[in-house]
Design a protein around this motif. Structure first.
Motif, PDB file in Angstrom:
ATOM      1  N   UNK A  18       0.841  -1.185   0.000  1.00  0.00           N
ATOM      2  CA  UNK A  18       0.000   0.000   0.000  1.00  0.00           C
ATOM      3  C   UNK A  18       0.875   1.233   0.000  1.00  0.00           C
ATOM      4  N   UNK A  19       0.696   2.061  -1.009  1.00  0.00           N
ATOM      5  CA  UNK A  19       1.413   3.322  -1.103  1.00  0.00           C
ATOM      6  C   UNK A  19       0.568   4.443  -0.512  1.00  0.00           C
ATOM      7  N   UNK A  20       1.220   5.394   0.121  1.00  0.00           N
ATOM      8  CA  UNK A  20       0.551   6.560   0.699  1.00  0.00           C
ATOM      9  C   UNK A  20       1.130   7.830   0.107  1.00  0.00           C
ATOM     10  N   UNK A  21       0.290   8.852   0.011  1.00  0.00           N
ATOM     11  CA  UNK A  21       0.716  10.149  -0.510  1.00  0.00           C
ATOM     12  C   UNK A  21       0.054  11.229   0.322  1.00  0.00           C
ATOM     13  N   UNK A  22       0.853  12.081   0.945  1.00  0.00           N
ATOM     14  CA  UNK A  22       0.321  13.133   1.808  1.00  0.00           C
ATOM     15  C   UNK A  22       0.767  14.502   1.307  1.00  0.00           C
ATOM     16  N   UNK A  34      -3.380  11.399  -8.462  1.00  0.00           N
ATOM     17  CA  UNK A  34      -3.094  10.277  -9.349  1.00  0.00           C
ATOM     18  C   UNK A  34      -1.798   9.599  -8.954  1.00  0.00           C
ATOM     19  N   UNK A  35      -1.706   8.350  -9.352  1.00  0.00           N
ATOM     20  CA  UNK A  35      -0.457   7.608  -9.226  1.00  0.00           C
ATOM     21  C   UNK A  35       0.050   7.300 -10.627  1.00  0.00           C
ATOM     22  N   UNK A  36       1.322   7.567 -10.837  1.00  0.00           N
ATOM     23  CA  UNK A  36       2.016   7.233 -12.067  1.00  0.00           C
ATOM     24  C   UNK A  36       3.154   6.278 -11.719  1.00  0.00           C
ATOM     25  N   UNK A  37       3.676   5.604 -12.713  1.00  0.00           N
ATOM     26  CA  UNK A  37       4.849   4.773 -12.489  1.00  0.00           C
ATOM     27  C   UNK A  37       5.771   4.861 -13.705  1.00  0.00           C
ATOM     28  N   UNK A  38       7.038   4.639 -13.425  1.00  0.00           N
ATOM     29  CA  UNK A  38       8.033   4.682 -14.487  1.00  0.00           C
ATOM     30  C   UNK A  38       9.052   3.584 -14.263  1.00  0.00           C
ATOM     31  N   UNK A  39       9.113   2.674 -15.208  1.00  0.00           N
ATOM     32  CA  UNK A  39      10.097   1.595 -15.177  1.00  0.00           C
ATOM     33  C   UNK A  39      11.325   2.034 -15.968  1.00  0.00           C
ATOM     34  N   UNK A  40      12.483   1.442 -15.704  1.00  0.00           N
ATOM     35  CA  UNK A  40      13.708   1.822 -16.418  1.00  0.00           C
ATOM     36  C   UNK A  40      13.526   1.715 -17.927  1.00  0.00           C
ATOM     37  N   UNK A  41      13.892   2.790 -18.626  1.00  0.00           N
ATOM     38  CA  UNK A  41      13.813   2.789 -20.076  1.00  0.00           C
ATOM     39  C   UNK A  41      12.431   2.981 -20.646  1.00  0.00           C
ATOM     40  N   UNK A  42      11.446   3.238 -19.784  1.00  0.00           N
ATOM     41  CA  UNK A  42      10.075   3.404 -20.260  1.00  0.00           C
ATOM     42  C   UNK A  42       9.545   4.778 -19.874  1.00  0.00           C
ATOM     43  N   UNK A  88       5.975  -7.276 -13.655  1.00  0.00           N
ATOM     44  CA  UNK A  88       5.861  -6.129 -14.565  1.00  0.00           C
ATOM     45  C   UNK A  88       5.337  -4.865 -13.883  1.00  0.00           C
ATOM     46  N   UNK A  89       4.932  -4.965 -12.619  1.00  0.00           N
ATOM     47  CA  UNK A  89       4.544  -3.769 -11.850  1.00  0.00           C
ATOM     48  C   UNK A  89       5.759  -3.065 -11.257  1.00  0.00           C
ATOM     49  N   UNK A  90       6.927  -3.654 -11.397  1.00  0.00           N
ATOM     50  CA  UNK A  90       8.142  -3.054 -10.858  1.00  0.00           C
ATOM     51  C   UNK A  90       8.407  -1.713 -11.526  1.00  0.00           C
ATOM     52  N   UNK A  91       8.555  -0.673 -10.701  1.00  0.00           N
ATOM     53  CA  UNK A  91       8.754   0.687 -11.210  1.00  0.00           C
ATOM     54  C   UNK A  91       8.929   1.633 -10.030  1.00  0.00           C
ATOM     55  N   UNK A  92       9.296   2.866 -10.346  1.00  0.00           N
ATOM     56  CA  UNK A  92       9.190   3.940  -9.361  1.00  0.00           C
ATOM     57  C   UNK A  92       7.785   4.519  -9.495  1.00  0.00           C
ATOM     58  N   UNK A  93       7.088   4.614  -8.376  1.00  0.00           N
ATOM     59  CA  UNK A  93       5.720   5.116  -8.355  1.00  0.00           C
ATOM     60  C   UNK A  93       5.715   6.542  -7.821  1.00  0.00           C
ATOM     61  N   UNK A  94       4.996   7.407  -8.536  1.00  0.00           N
ATOM     62  CA  UNK A  94       4.897   8.815  -8.181  1.00  0.00           C
ATOM     63  C   UNK A  94       3.439   9.178  -7.927  1.00  0.00           C
ATOM     64  N   UNK A  95       3.182   9.991  -6.920  1.00  0.00           N
ATOM     65  CA  UNK A  95       1.859  10.573  -6.812  1.00  0.00           C
ATOM     66  C   UNK A  95       1.907  12.000  -7.344  1.00  0.00           C
ATOM     67  N   UNK A 119       1.455  19.319  -8.876  1.00  0.00           N
ATOM     68  CA  UNK A 119       2.451  18.916  -7.886  1.00  0.00           C
ATOM     69  C   UNK A 119       2.792  17.449  -8.054  1.00  0.00           C
ATOM     70  N   UNK A 120       4.048  17.107  -7.748  1.00  0.00           N
ATOM     71  CA  UNK A 120       4.540  15.738  -7.859  1.00  0.00           C
ATOM     72  C   UNK A 120       5.316  15.356  -6.615  1.00  0.00           C
ATOM     73  N   UNK A 121       5.219  14.074  -6.257  1.00  0.00           N
ATOM     74  CA  UNK A 121       6.058  13.536  -5.207  1.00  0.00           C
ATOM     75  C   UNK A 121       7.410  13.123  -5.755  1.00  0.00           C
ATOM     76  N   UNK A 122       8.268  12.673  -4.849  1.00  0.00           N
ATOM     77  CA  UNK A 122       9.644  12.337  -5.221  1.00  0.00           C
ATOM     78  C   UNK A 122       9.769  10.918  -5.767  1.00  0.00           C
ATOM     79  N   UNK A 123       8.748  10.111  -5.587  1.00  0.00           N
ATOM     80  CA  UNK A 123       8.765   8.740  -6.091  1.00  0.00           C
ATOM     81  C   UNK A 123       9.160   7.743  -5.020  1.00  0.00           C
TER      82      UNK A 123
END
Length: 130
Positions: A18-22, A34-42, A88-95, A119-123
């Motif tokens: 469970x990810x949290x964003x404050x 929103x939640x975004x994600x970024x995998x290496x090279x994508x 395949x869910x492996x990634x850095x997740x950003x709110x 605004x964006x979180x640090x991931x």
């Protein structure tokens, strides 16, 4: 003004996180989160979004039925519950947060666009092992 994320980590396939964003310096009232994600090279991709004004939620097809976005009543935090995780869910997740001005707003056409967010979180890193 910033967003602070937590809850990432390493989990085996089939597990949950469970990810949290404050928010810091502002309130999530009148925002969509929103939640975004970024995998290496994508490219960064939209995972899910909740409009706090009307409680509408949106999900990427790849996570429907496995992930749940929420924003608690009485607590100014957004969550992403991730179940049945896959490698395949492996990634850095950003709110991210964007201001919403109308109760009727349907964000379906725009929630995946990174440029619409203020605004964006640090991931936070999520790693799913097979």
């Amino acid at each position: 003004v910033q967003l602070v994320e937590s809850g990432g980590g390493l989990v085996q396939a089939g597990g949950s996180l469970r990810l949290s964003c404050a928010p810091v310096g502002f309130s999530f009232d009148n925002y969509a989160i929103a939640w975004f994600r970024q995998a290496p090279g994508k490219e960064r991709e939209g995972v899910s979004c909740i409009n706090k004004r009307n409680r509408m939620t949106y999900y990427a097809d790849s996570v429907k039925g496995r992930f749940t976005i929420s924003s608690g009543y009485g607590r100014d935090t957004a969550y992403l519950q991730m179940d049945n995780l896959r490698p395949e869910d492996t990634a850095v997740y950003f709110c991210a947060a964007q201001r919403v001005y109308y109760d009727e707003s349907d964000l379906a056409p725009i929630w995946r666009r990174t440029v619409t967010y203020d605004y964006w979180g640090q991931g936070t890193q999520v790693t799913v092992s097979s």
